[in-house]
Design a protein around this motif. Structure first.
Motif, PDB file in Angstrom:
ATOM      1  N   ARG A  18       8.065  -1.713  -7.368  1.00 35.54           N
ATOM      2  CA  ARG A  18       8.128  -3.073  -6.826  1.00 35.54           C
ATOM      3  C   ARG A  18       8.817  -3.086  -5.457  1.00 35.54           C
ATOM      4  NH1 ARG A  18       9.255  -8.021 -10.273  1.00 35.54           N
ATOM      5  NH2 ARG A  18       8.438  -9.538  -8.828  1.00 35.54           N
ATOM      6  N   LEU A  19       9.953  -2.431  -5.356  1.00 35.04           N
ATOM      7  CA  LEU A  19      10.702  -2.392  -4.102  1.00 35.04           C
ATOM      8  C   LEU A  19       9.875  -1.765  -2.979  1.00 35.04           C
ATOM      9  CD1 LEU A  19      13.453  -2.881  -2.689  1.00 35.04           C
ATOM     10  CD2 LEU A  19      14.094  -0.584  -3.413  1.00 35.04           C
ATOM     11  N   ALA A  24       6.552  -2.966   1.819  1.00 36.67           N
ATOM     12  CA  ALA A  24       5.313  -2.749   2.571  1.00 36.67           C
ATOM     13  C   ALA A  24       4.534  -4.055   2.751  1.00 36.67           C
ATOM     14  CB  ALA A  24       4.448  -1.710   1.869  1.00 36.67           C
ATOM     15  N   GLY A  25       5.085  -5.174   2.236  1.00 35.78           N
ATOM     16  CA  GLY A  25       4.463  -6.477   2.456  1.00 35.78           C
ATOM     17  C   GLY A  25       3.584  -6.993   1.332  1.00 35.78           C
ATOM     18  N   HIS A  26       3.552  -6.304   0.203  1.00 38.29           N
ATOM     19  CA  HIS A  26       2.705  -6.729  -0.909  1.00 38.29           C
ATOM     20  C   HIS A  26       3.457  -7.661  -1.861  1.00 38.29           C
ATOM     21  CE1 HIS A  26      -0.272  -3.832   0.369  1.00 38.29           C
ATOM     22  NE2 HIS A  26       0.644  -2.892   0.347  1.00 38.29           N
ATOM     23  N   SER A  27       2.701  -8.442  -2.606  1.00 32.99           N
ATOM     24  CA  SER A  27       3.240  -9.304  -3.655  1.00 32.99           C
ATOM     25  C   SER A  27       3.103  -8.544  -4.971  1.00 32.99           C
ATOM     26  CB  SER A  27       2.446 -10.611  -3.695  1.00 32.99           C
ATOM     27  OG  SER A  27       2.791 -11.360  -4.826  1.00 32.99           O
ATOM     28  N   VAL A  28       4.191  -8.469  -5.761  1.00 36.12           N
ATOM     29  CA  VAL A  28       4.194  -7.639  -6.959  1.00 36.12           C
ATOM     30  C   VAL A  28       4.589  -8.445  -8.187  1.00 36.12           C
ATOM     31  CG1 VAL A  28       5.188  -5.574  -8.050  1.00 36.12           C
ATOM     32  CG2 VAL A  28       4.805  -5.611  -5.572  1.00 36.12           C
ATOM     33  N   VAL A  29       3.840  -8.237  -9.279  1.00 39.54           N
ATOM     34  CA  VAL A  29       4.144  -8.800 -10.589  1.00 39.54           C
ATOM     35  C   VAL A  29       4.291  -7.609 -11.528  1.00 39.54           C
ATOM     36  CG1 VAL A  29       3.274 -10.252 -12.467  1.00 39.54           C
ATOM     37  CG2 VAL A  29       2.840 -10.904 -10.093  1.00 39.54           C
TER      38      VAL A  29
END
Length: 141
Positions: A18-19, A24-29
């Protein structure tokens, strides 16, 4: 920026991925087992799925099979730690098996951050070539 689902029962691995992805600019679930990951896949619109192979309950192979039935175009990167045993040379290569069953890419734990980001970039680029851009469905101003 991509919307990425990470399914792994190891919270430390979840948080590390996640970190790296958020930096890197992504959205993480995240989800900590296959059933929760599958439920999130059904309700969310994800660009990429990170999937651990060995988890309690529903393992990564079963989760991948069910995700493939519902969303065959969703790119999947499988991750797994190699079992440490004297028979390591003769143990099945589960990462290779997973790619033959539909995963786009695989990463062996522990992985280097650069390898993870390269796998994400490659999978997203490959998925973008074969399908229309998500930007094309955005509402007009």
């Amino acid at each position: 920026m991509a919307r990425i689902l990470v399914v792994d029962d190891d919270i430390a691995v979840q948080m590390t991925i996640r970190l790296l992805l958020e930096r890197a600019g992504h959205s993480v679930v995240t989800a900590d087992d296959g059933r929760k990951g599958l439920a999130l896949c059904q309700t969310g619109d994800f660009d990429l799925l990170f999937l651990d192979i060995f988890m309690p309950g529903m393992d990564g192979f079963e989760t991948m099979r069910m995700v493939r039935q519902q969303q065959p175009q969703l790119p999947i990167i499988v991750i797994s730690g190699r079992p440490v045993s004297p028979e390591a040379d003769t143990a099945p290569d589960f990462l290779t098996m997973a790619t033959k069953l539909g995963a786009v890419s695989s990463l062996q734990k522990p992985f280097r951050p650069a390898d993870l980001l390269a796998a994400v970039t490659g999978c997203l680029a490959a998925a973008g070539r074969g399908s229309p851009s998500r930007g094309g469905v955005a509402s007009s101003p």
